[in-house]
Design an enzyme around this catalytic site. Structure first.
Site, PDB file in Angstrom:
ATOM      1  CE  LYS A 107      28.515  50.858  -1.305  1.00 23.73           C
ATOM      2  NZ  LYS A 107      29.016  51.240  -0.211  1.00 23.73           N
TER       3      LYS A 107
ATOM      4  CB  THR B 229      28.834  50.336   3.218  1.00 20.99           C
ATOM      5  OG1 THR B 229      28.870  49.722   2.130  1.00 20.99           O
ATOM      6  CG2 THR B 229      29.522  51.906   3.437  1.00 20.99           C
TER       7      THR B 229
ATOM      8  CD  GLU C  87      28.276  61.189  24.305  1.00 20.33           C
ATOM      9  OE1 GLU C  87      28.177  61.384  25.115  1.00 20.33           O
ATOM     10  OE2 GLU C  87      28.458  62.102  23.127  1.00 20.33           O
TER      11      GLU C  87
ATOM     12  NE  ARG D  29      21.543  54.567   2.796  1.00 11.89           N
ATOM     13  CZ  ARG D  29      22.112  54.274   1.566  1.00 11.89           C
ATOM     14  NH1 ARG D  29      23.252  54.791   1.476  1.00 11.89           N
ATOM     15  NH2 ARG D  29      21.429  53.850   0.873  1.00 11.89           N
TER      16      ARG D  29
ATOM     17  CG  ASP E  29      36.111  50.267   1.560  1.00 13.18           C
ATOM     18  OD1 ASP E  29      35.336  49.538   1.686  1.00 13.18           O
ATOM     19  OD2 ASP E  29      36.366  51.513   1.266  1.00 13.18           O
TER      20      ASP E  29
ATOM     21  CE1 TYR F 203      24.275  61.372  22.097  1.00 10.29           C
ATOM     22  CE2 TYR F 203      22.309  62.508  22.831  1.00 10.29           C
ATOM     23  CZ  TYR F 203      23.544  62.590  22.184  1.00 10.29           C
ATOM     24  OH  TYR F 203      23.627  63.516  21.143  1.00 10.29           O
TER      25      TYR F 203
HETATM   26  N1  DSN Z   1      28.092  55.648  -3.415  1.00 10.66           N
HETATM   27  C1  DSN Z   1      29.114  54.316  -3.231  1.00 10.66           C
HETATM   28  C2  DSN Z   1      28.678  53.409  -4.605  1.00 10.66           C
HETATM   29  O1  DSN Z   1      27.805  54.010  -5.193  1.00 10.66           O
HETATM   30  O2  DSN Z   1      29.692  52.706  -4.674  1.00 10.66           O
HETATM   31  C3  DSN Z   1      30.442  54.353  -2.669  1.00 10.66           C
HETATM   32  O3  DSN Z   1      30.218  55.147  -1.611  1.00 10.66           O
END
Ligand code: DSN
Length: 427
Positions: free
Chosen positions: A236, A233, A58, A242, A207, A56
């Site tokens: 990708k 994120t 925090e 993730r 973003d 933990y």
């Molecule tokens: N689900 C993602 C995508 O496939 O682009 C976006 O959050």
């Protein structure tokens, strides 16, 4: 011994181990063409499965609420240092559990409930958290949406409509403008967004969830230092675990950090933060630049081969890792849903997607989105992209035909034998 050996799961829970093995087999033996997915390295997998999950923590490094965090602090500081170096940022928050929570934290830090935010519409290529009415973001804030320019037969249409964006900004006086997309295949230059934001006194969030790895690899422009805040994120094109990350300047650091914790989240996922640190390190290596270039080259090759087979591509091609197909000119009765399902049965994994001004609803769609991040990681090149385009065409010419689906599934399995994403991992 690996931290994440499936055998260790099997020794305790055979039922779940079988599920994990089946998913591993699916990823290894079929084509992964979802534009937002990738194959992480074994090092990223191992860090995600480490004992850091037990702690933990925090708060933030040196300012934790529980004891025993000196070593955890080192991991989180390392991730922050690396991502700041990778993108040239002053401040990083690596705690967001996802891109959605990263974006929500930025809204919480920069605007008040009811304030106006200008963002790309989901059905034109934007994201749920850019104010879709079904997202909490669309319920808390007053989102106004811009889109893309109309289709043009010379191929120059379906680009972000900066004139519309400027007009809406002047009319609506937003507190915040959001740049960034999930289904858009062209380079996004952050400068016009900055200029429009400055003209109306708005802050700018970019973003970059989709192109983060292309930016890190130097093939797309970096909005850090141009936008007030950048979110993405890590799983990708960046090829990490993730999760989400926020980059900003020192001036907004405190507001962003307070919005993430205690504003929206409790204990951070330090095992995932450790895996982010590994991914940021991997993205700094010279080989990652080559990877980013190849992901784009492969998407261009896939797009060209699909166009040769008679598919219309939204915006007439691609500059990034995605291809967005308008299925209607290939077969006006073919829906994105039917195409996705038939391709799935043939071992080709992709997702249906709305195209700009799609007459069909989001659950059905007239489009398919394909992406190259995962199979580029697995080692595929432009020759394989040509083959994949012909396999997709074969399935979709006979959509739903089980014999064709089985034939293509066999061809897909033969292809995947030479491109195992995890050759050193037993399953
Ligand atoms: N689900 C993602 C995508 O496939 O682009 C976006 O959050």
């Amino acid at each position: 011994m690996s931290f994440w050996s499936i055998d260790q799961v099997a020794a305790v829970d055979g039922e779940l181990a079988a599920i994990i093995k089946n998913e591993m087999m699916r990823q290894r033996t079929t084509l992964q063409l979802i534009a937002s997915e990738n194959f992480t390295s074994p090092a990223v997998l191992a860090a995600t499965a480490s004992v850091l999950t037990n702690k933990y923590a925090e708060g933030y490094p040196s300012k934790r609420y529980y004891g025993g965090n000196a070593i955890i602090d080192e991991a989180e500081d390392l991730a922050k240092r690396r991502v700041c170096q990778l993108f040239g940022a002053e401040h990083a928050n690596v705690q967001p559990h996802s891109g959605a929570s990263a974006n929500l934290a930025v809204y919480m830090a920069l605007v008040n409930p009811g304030d106006t935010i200008l963002a790309m519409s989901l059905d034109q290529g934007g994201h749920l958290t850019h104010g879709s009415p079904v997202s909490i973001t669309g319920k808390i804030y007053k989102f106004v949406h811009y889109g893309v320019s109309p289709y043009s037969s010379d191929g120059s249409g379906e680009r972000i409509d900066l004139d519309q964006l400027r007009d809406l900004a002047k009319r609506e006086n937003p507190k915040l403008i959001v740049a960034g997309t999930t289904a858009y295949t062209r380079i996004i230059d952050p400068m016009p967004f900055r200029e429009i934001a400055d003209e109306v006194g708005a802050k700018l969030l970019f973003d970059v969830a989709h192109p983060a790895g292309l930016i890190a690899g130097g093939v797309h422009p970096n909005p850090v230092g141009v936008a007030d805040v950048v979110t993405f994120t890590t799983h990708k094109t960046l090829r990490g675990p993730r999760g989400g990350t926020i980059l900003t300047g020192e001036g907004l650091a405190k507001a962003i950090d307070s919005a993430v914790f205690p504003g929206l989240q409790g204990g951070p996922l330090e095992h995932v933060i450790a895996a982010k640190a590994v991914a940021f390190f991997e993205a700094m290596q010279p080989g990652f630049k080559v990877y980013a270039q190849k992901a784009v080259e492969n998407a261009k090759a896939l797009a060209a081969s699909l166009a040769d087979q008679g598919f219309r591509l939204v915006s007439n091609g691609t500059d990034n890792h995605q291809v967005l197909i308008d299925l209607r000119t290939f077969d006006q009765d073919l829906t994105g849903k039917a195409a996705q399902d038939s391709l799935d049965r043939a071992g080709i994994t992709c997702n249906r997607n709305q195209i700009p001004n799609d007459p069909r609803p989001p659950f059905i769609t007239s489009g398919l989105r394909l992406g190259t991040p995962a199979e580029t990681t697995a080692g595929m090149g432009t020759a394989e992209m040509g083959l994949i385009a012909s396999l997709i065409t074969k399935v979709l010419r006979h959509c739903g035909d089980e014999t064709i689906e089985k034939e293509v599934l066999y061809e897909v399995r033969e292809l995947c034998k030479n491109f195992d994403p995890y050759p050193t991992v037993s399953a």
